[in-house]
Each structure stands twice: as C-alpha cells, then as structure tokens.
Write a protein that holds these residues in place. Structure first.
Motif, PDB file in Angstrom:
ATOM      1  N   GLN A   5       0.823  -1.209  -0.343  1.00  0.00           N
ATOM      2  CA  GLN A   5      -0.220   0.168   0.318  1.00  0.00           C
ATOM      3  C   GLN A   5       0.860   1.431   0.119  1.00  0.00           C
ATOM      4  O   GLN A   5       0.301   2.701  -0.598  1.00  0.00           O
ATOM      5  N   GLU A 172      -3.826  10.815  -6.449  1.00  0.00           N
ATOM      6  CA  GLU A 172      -3.312   9.745  -5.300  1.00  0.00           C
ATOM      7  C   GLU A 172      -4.064  10.670  -4.077  1.00  0.00           C
ATOM      8  O   GLU A 172      -4.633   9.854  -3.396  1.00  0.00           O
ATOM      9  N   GLN A 175      -7.814   9.846  -4.101  1.00  0.00           N
ATOM     10  CA  GLN A 175      -8.344   8.317  -4.033  1.00  0.00           C
ATOM     11  C   GLN A 175      -7.897   8.070  -2.700  1.00  0.00           C
ATOM     12  O   GLN A 175      -8.686   6.734  -1.206  1.00  0.00           O
ATOM     13  N   MET A 176      -6.910   8.176  -1.670  1.00  0.00           N
ATOM     14  CA  MET A 176      -6.985   8.307  -0.325  1.00  0.00           C
ATOM     15  C   MET A 176      -7.832   8.602   0.831  1.00  0.00           C
ATOM     16  O   MET A 176      -8.599   8.226   1.961  1.00  0.00           O
ATOM     17  N   LYS A 178     -10.236   9.271  -0.589  1.00  0.00           N
ATOM     18  CA  LYS A 178     -11.696   8.470  -1.090  1.00  0.00           C
ATOM     19  C   LYS A 178     -11.987   6.756  -0.385  1.00  0.00           C
ATOM     20  O   LYS A 178     -13.002   6.391   0.522  1.00  0.00           O
ATOM     21  N   GLU A 179     -10.989   6.614   0.642  1.00  0.00           N
ATOM     22  CA  GLU A 179     -10.874   5.367   1.110  1.00  0.00           C
ATOM     23  C   GLU A 179     -10.667   5.053   1.965  1.00  0.00           C
ATOM     24  O   GLU A 179     -11.450   4.395   3.366  1.00  0.00           O
ATOM     25  N   ASP A 180     -11.152   6.868   2.764  1.00  0.00           N
ATOM     26  CA  ASP A 180     -10.988   6.945   3.984  1.00  0.00           C
ATOM     27  C   ASP A 180     -12.633   7.726   4.786  1.00  0.00           C
ATOM     28  O   ASP A 180     -13.230   7.871   5.736  1.00  0.00           O
ATOM     29  N   TYR A 184     -16.538  11.607  -3.113  1.00  0.00           N
ATOM     30  CA  TYR A 184     -16.081  11.928  -4.335  1.00  0.00           C
ATOM     31  C   TYR A 184     -15.955  13.794  -4.184  1.00  0.00           C
ATOM     32  O   TYR A 184     -15.027  14.214  -4.557  1.00  0.00           O
TER      33      TYR A 184
END
Length: 328
Positions: A5, A172, A175-176, A178-180, A184
C-alpha cells in the motif's frame, strides 16, 4: 498499512527500504524528509514492524505476532517515538531515550526509535543525539522525520541515509481521501485547496469543510436569486463558522472556486470542475451570466482575499463582497 500500500504513494522510498530489509542491510540511521501528509510516520512504523517481526519471510511484517501487534498499539517496549515537548525537542528527552536503551531489551537486543519533527531539536539535544548515533549501545535504528531538512545539523545528516518523500499527486490524494470514507465531491474540493493529506483530513473533522461548502452554495444561490436573504445567511451561518483569518480565507477560496466553475461552464470547459455534483445549478446560472460579469465577480473575491490580511472588519469585508458579487 502494508509495504504494498505504501508503495503506491512513495515508490522510490519503499523500494529502497524493502530491498534493504530483504538483504538485511538496514542502516543505523535514516532521515525521512518531506512535507506533511506524505506518509513519513506510516513508513517509519512499518519499518519498525519489519525490523522486529520474527515471522516475516519477505520484507512484509506479519501484523499478527506479538511484536507487530505491540507496535500497532503503540506500546512496544523497544520502539520509542519522541515528539517536541512544547516548541522543541529538549536534551533531557534524548538523554532519557539513551537511558532507556541502556537497559537490556525486553523482547530482544534490538532497539528502534523515531524522532518526529527532528528539526526542532535544541542544539544541546542535537549534539546529544549525535553522540548516540555514533555510539549506540545495542543494534539500533534511528528514524528522524523532518519537513525542514536544512534546519538539521550537517553532522547528523552526514551520518544518516536521507530519503525524500514526494508530495502526493491530486489523484493519489483524492483516492486516499475516498478510502477514508470521504465523498467524491468533498475529496475533489479538498485536493484543490490543499496538497497536504493531513491538512485535508483535519478539515474533515466534525464535517467542517462540508458545512463551509454548504454555506458557500447557499450564498452563491442567494446572490443569484434571493439577494434579500444573503445578508441574513452571512450573519447567521457564515461569520459564526470561522475561527481566525486562515479559516475565513478558506471560505473565500471556496467562493472563488464556485465562480471559476461558473466561468468554465460558461466557456464549455467542464473537465476541470470542482463542484461536480452541482452541474445543473452551474448550467442554470451560466445561462444568465456573461464571461465579463463572472470575471468581475472573481476579481471582487480576489480583492476581498487580499484585504483579509489587513486589519479589516470581517463582517464589513463580506458585506461589501456580497454587494459586488450581486452587481457583477
């Protein structure tokens, strides 16, 4: 986190470290330098896990053994993190670390320590650390984290391997976020107003950025269609939301982004829009605006942002801006 990751955002650094782990050639001291939010602490903790993990067969720690679990929970007896005590890292903190490391290891003879904001060491602390780097009392790895490499002693830098962490690209970082679990539209907005992942995450605390965005959307709609309401919204929702000029300035930045989106919509260039979930509103307002009017509105916002740095009354500043935006 895993090395895989971390490799997605700091490929060069991760490749150097994982190759050294596999070959059992880790150096005794590293300096991780780069801006906030680039993952320096995450990589340092991962390096500590790989250093202590007895179950790993590659560079990747198992994350299941007692060493990995203790590091994850922040209570491994042979891994220590030092951070500034107030404004600086003091000599006593380094001396205490040396004393603790002089004892026999609880789990092994290995030692590992991380110094966060290493550039904030006092001269005496830096000199004490220098002696520790030169004469460790056990197999020891030091990782020094800094955002200001030039403020550190050259003698420390010359005894360390310096690894530079590059800023995240917008994609990048988006995306991080959104992972949190960040939506969007909010993630896209955050990547526009800051390039720092930690700052972006901080702006999400208690939905601060969401609330500011909602007020901006309400004000820009009222300027366009309900001007009799805009001063009430300004007083009731805008002025009470900000603490200090920095937050106030961010609010003005969001207003500028709205009018920039409006200009892009007017020009038919929608690829760079930030308010991606407001396309219908942007299209509607663009029909009743001109490029000249939008340009004047953006100029008014620039003027307000510039005047914010002087000792101007925030309420008067915003009231004047609202009138200029209404007039176009």
């Amino acid at each position: 986190m895993t090395w895989e990751q971390l490799n997605q955002t700091q490929h060069k650094v991760v490749q150097i470290l994982t190759n050294s782990i596999k070959k059992n050639r880790l150096t005794h001291a590293y300096v991780f330098e780069g801006s906030r939010g680039t993952g320096k602490m995450e990589v340092a903790i991962q390096l500590g896990k790989s250093y202590f993990c007895k179950e790993r067969s590659t560079a990747e720690p198992c994350n299941e053994c007692p060493d990995c679990k203790r590091i994850s929970s922040g209570n491994h007896p042979d891994l220590h993190v030092i951070s500034p005590d107030g404004q600086s890292i003091k000599k006593q903190q380094v001396e205490l670390l040396r004393t603790e490391f002089s004892y026999r290891g609880m789990e092994s003879k290995q030692k590992f320590y991380i110094i966060n904001h290493a550039d904030k060491m006092t001269p005496s602390a830096a000199n004490s650390l220098l002696k520790f780097l030169e004469e460790p009392e056990a197999p020891t790895i030091a990782v020094l984290l800094t955002e200001h490499l030039y403020q550190m002693l050259n003698t420390i830098l010359s005894r360390s391997q310096i690894l530079t962490f590059t800023p995240l690209s917008r994609k990048e970082m988006e995306q991080m976020l959104k992972e949190d679990g960040i939506s969007y539209p909010i993630a896209k907005l955050l990547t526009e107003i800051t390039s720092n992942l930690e700052d972006a995450r901080q702006l999400c605390q208690e939905d601060w950025i969401v609330q500011v965005r909602n007020v901006v959307l309400q004000l820009t709609e009222e300027i366009y269609s309900r001007p009799q309401q805009m001063f009430f919204t300004l007083q009731d929702k805008w002025l009470s939301h900000f603490k200090g000029k920095e937050e106030f300035g961010l609010g003005i930045d969001l207003m500028l982004l709205w009018y920039r989106d409006l200009l892009y919509t007017q020009l038919g260039e929608k690829d760079g829009l930030i308010f991606v979930d407001q396309l219908e509103r942007l299209d509607h307002q663009a029909l009743y605006s001109s490029q000249e009017k939008i340009t004047k509105q953006m100029s008014a916002i620039f003027d307000a942002k510039r005047h914010l740095s002087s000792n101007v009354n925030p309420q008067l500043l915003m009231e004047r801006l609202m009138l200029r935006l209404q007039e176009g």
